[in-house]
Design a protein around this motif. Structure first.
Motif, PDB file in Angstrom:
ATOM      1  N   GLU A 240       0.836  -1.207   0.000  1.00 15.19           N
ATOM      2  CA  GLU A 240       0.000   0.000   0.000  1.00 15.19           C
ATOM      3  C   GLU A 240       0.869   1.255   0.000  1.00 15.19           C
ATOM      4  O   GLU A 240       0.566   2.242  -0.673  1.00 15.19           O
ATOM      5  N   HIS A 241       1.974   1.209   0.763  1.00 16.40           N
ATOM      6  CA  HIS A 241       2.864   2.370   0.807  1.00 16.40           C
ATOM      7  C   HIS A 241       3.513   2.592  -0.553  1.00 16.40           C
ATOM      8  O   HIS A 241       3.649   3.725  -1.015  1.00 16.40           O
ATOM      9  N   ARG A 242       3.889   1.496  -1.205  1.00 16.73           N
ATOM     10  CA  ARG A 242       4.475   1.605  -2.547  1.00 16.73           C
ATOM     11  C   ARG A 242       3.486   2.286  -3.505  1.00 16.73           C
ATOM     12  O   ARG A 242       3.847   3.198  -4.256  1.00 16.73           O
ATOM     13  N   ALA A 243       2.224   1.843  -3.441  1.00 20.72           N
ATOM     14  CA  ALA A 243       1.192   2.420  -4.314  1.00 20.72           C
ATOM     15  C   ALA A 243       1.006   3.907  -4.004  1.00 20.72           C
ATOM     16  O   ALA A 243       0.881   4.735  -4.915  1.00 20.72           O
ATOM     17  N   TYR A 244       1.029   4.245  -2.710  1.00 19.03           N
ATOM     18  CA  TYR A 244       0.898   5.650  -2.284  1.00 19.03           C
ATOM     19  C   TYR A 244       2.051   6.490  -2.857  1.00 19.03           C
ATOM     20  O   TYR A 244       1.837   7.601  -3.372  1.00 19.03           O
ATOM     21  N   LEU A 245       3.261   5.954  -2.787  1.00 17.89           N
ATOM     22  CA  LEU A 245       4.437   6.676  -3.307  1.00 17.89           C
ATOM     23  C   LEU A 245       4.301   6.928  -4.803  1.00 17.89           C
ATOM     24  O   LEU A 245       4.642   7.998  -5.300  1.00 17.89           O
ATOM     25  N   GLN A 247       1.425   6.991  -6.596  1.00 21.13           N
ATOM     26  CA  GLN A 247       0.295   7.893  -6.906  1.00 21.13           C
ATOM     27  C   GLN A 247       0.618   9.355  -6.622  1.00 21.13           C
ATOM     28  O   GLN A 247       0.167  10.249  -7.327  1.00 21.13           O
ATOM     29  N   THR A 248       1.387   9.596  -5.563  1.00 17.85           N
ATOM     30  CA  THR A 248       1.655  10.976  -5.151  1.00 17.85           C
ATOM     31  C   THR A 248       2.911  11.550  -5.805  1.00 17.85           C
ATOM     32  O   THR A 248       3.276  12.692  -5.536  1.00 17.85           O
ATOM     33  N   GLY A 249       3.600  10.744  -6.616  1.00 20.11           N
ATOM     34  CA  GLY A 249       4.825  11.225  -7.250  1.00 20.11           C
ATOM     35  C   GLY A 249       6.022  11.214  -6.309  1.00 20.11           C
ATOM     36  O   GLY A 249       7.105  11.678  -6.658  1.00 20.11           O
ATOM     37  N   GLN A 250       5.819  10.682  -5.104  1.00 16.24           N
ATOM     38  CA  GLN A 250       6.925  10.700  -4.142  1.00 16.24           C
ATOM     39  C   GLN A 250       8.008   9.680  -4.462  1.00 16.24           C
ATOM     40  O   GLN A 250       9.143   9.820  -4.016  1.00 16.24           O
ATOM     41  N   LEU A 251       7.629   8.647  -5.223  1.00 14.29           N
ATOM     42  CA  LEU A 251       8.638   7.647  -5.574  1.00 14.29           C
ATOM     43  C   LEU A 251       9.705   8.291  -6.457  1.00 14.29           C
ATOM     44  O   LEU A 251      10.909   8.108  -6.227  1.00 14.29           O
ATOM     45  N   ALA A 252       9.264   9.065  -7.430  1.00 14.37           N
ATOM     46  CA  ALA A 252      10.202   9.762  -8.311  1.00 14.37           C
ATOM     47  C   ALA A 252      11.045  10.747  -7.504  1.00 14.37           C
ATOM     48  O   ALA A 252      12.251  10.862  -7.697  1.00 14.37           O
TER      49      ALA A 252
END
Lengths: 313, 137
Positions: A240-245, A247-252
């Motif tokens: 879920e945290h991965r998906a959140y990252l 969706q919010t552009g935080q992974l990039a």
């Protein structure tokens, strides 16, 4: 080198193990392996597991790995243990708690010595993570050295940081002042069968309620890692945290921050190596003596040393 | 092939095959090697030959030390060596220790064990043996 890289890319685990050793030793050859394999990295989800010594990080890592394997995912584990500050040797004992998963062909487990790095990690951790990522594992779990209140570096390497707490290890003021809480994406109360687990959960909830309203609240999960309890929920929370990252552009943003950090850290290392090459030990000795005798201040001495390789501005 | 540098660390696996649960000796040896500057992977008691060989592969160790007190060394050690070979790990330095009768020395040497350390050994001799005999990759 090419032959080993070919074997690595063909899925040979011994080539993986051998390359990690070279990368860990930061030889020039080790850097060439990173150069060759880096383009293959960037697919794995990097999970950090941190928490105090004895909090159950290794057992939790083993149990989480078993849960991810049940879901058909492959997992690499990098477990860091401390080096002796005096002999530089290390006793690496994390495999003991992960016996159930280490014979699984979908799991690779590697022990790493801290070799004096700060933050509960090892100097070559980013490179080693890139190498196991390039091998094609779905998840890379990095388990830190037992961390206390301020070892926050794991959040730079890991996309999802799991902080392991235990009941009965201090009042809520300990949690309130600990910087490490702020980097947690998921809070785990492990050994939740021990007395005080519910009190700790409510203390952590109260603590998180103090953070700004627009900020994501990390979930608080109870686990008993020795019995595998709560691990399905933990695996769900990580996904879920991965998906959140994403969706919010935080992974990039995380990737870019990590890239910047690595760029500057490696450049600093290169300059230091250049200075060590240019400066004879005698020069360093002389400067050291002059600082120790208070004849010279450390800033001026360092500027003199750096001037050996840096063009004068 | 690789350039040895000061950062090269000797990696040692200390393992206890079989069913005996007494690992004080193994821990003392692991600690001595750590204090001697090695990176020592200790995997605990009751290891199968497959687990030991797989740990040696994944951890890319230079040395494997086996500790045994049960008397099953002539049954278990050949299987450990076989599992190591199966994984292409025929270049690791092997030593062993524990309750091992003198008359078994030759058989173990033939298997590839470069040293056998029995009760009463000075741990410094073990550290010296490792440093003198290890081949860095």
């Amino acid at each position: 080198m090419d032959e080993l890289v070919q074997r690595f890319l063909a899925g040979d685990r011994r080539a993986l193990a051998r390359i990690i050793t070279r990368v860990e030793n930061s030889t020039l050859e080790g850097r060439d392996y990173v150069r060759a394999l880096f383009p293959h990295s960037g697919r794995a989800h990097i999970v950090g597991i941190t928490g105090g010594a004895g909090s159950g990080k290794s057992t939790l890592t083993g149990a989480l790995t078993a849960e991810l394997r049940r879901r058909g995912r492959t997992v690499a584990i990098i477990a860091v243990d401390p080096s002796s500050p005096f002999t530089h040797g290390a006793l690496l004992g994390d495999r003991i708690r992960m016996q159930d998963v280490t014979m699984d062909p979908g799991v690779y487990m590697r022990s790493m010595a801290g070799r004096g790095a700060l933050g509960g990690l090892a100097p070559a951790i980013a490179d080693v993570v890139a190498v196991v990522d390039a091998f094609g594992f779905d998840y890379v779990i990095v388990e830190t050295i037992g961390a206390g209140q301020d070892e926050v570096e794991i959040a730079g390497t890991a996309m999802t940081t799991v902080l392991v707490n235990n009941p009965g290890t201090g009042d809520d003021i300990q949690a309130l002042k600990a910087g490490i809480i702020e980097i947690a994406d998921i809070l785990v109360v492990n050994k939740a069968d021990h007395p005080g687990a519910d009190v700790l959960v409510s203390q952590l909830q109260a603590l998180l309620a103090l953070s700004p309203a627009d900020q994501r609240r990390p979930p608080i999960l109870k686990t008993v890692a020795t019995r595998g309890e709560g691990l399905a929920q933990l695996a769900d929370a990580i996904d879920e945290h991965r998906a959140y990252l994403e969706q919010t552009g935080q992974l990039a943003a995380h990737r870019s921050e990590d890239a910047r950090h690595q760029l500057l850290a490696i450049t600093q290392q290169l300059i230091l190596e250049e200075i060590r090459r240019a400066a004879p030990e005698a020069v360093i000795e002389t400067l050291t003596g002059r600082i120790a005798s208070r004849e010279l201040d450390p800033h001026t001495a360092a500027e003199e040393l750096a001037a050996l390789v840096l063009p004068r501005g | 092939m690789s350039t040895a540098t000061a950062t090269d660390k000797i990696r040692v696996l200390i393992a206890k095959p079989g069913l005996d649960g007494h690992d004080r000796g193994a821990k003392v040896v692991a600690r001595a090697l750590r204090d001697g500057g090695c990176e020592v992977i200790y995997t605990g008691i009751r290891q199968t030959p497959e687990m030991i060989a797989e740990a040696a592969l994944q951890e890319d160790v230079d040395v494997v030390g086996l500790s045994i007190l049960s008397g099953a060394h002539l049954e278990l050690f050949p299987r450990v060596v076989e599992e190591l070979k199966k994984r292409g790990l025929d270049d690791v330095l092997l030593f062993c220790g524990g309750i091992i009768p003198e008359e078994d020395t030759e058989a173990l040497q033939k298997l590839g064990f470069k040293a056998i350390f029995r009760p009463g050994t000075n741990t410094q001799d073990i550290v010296k043996f490792v440093y003198d005999n290890v081949k860095k990759k």
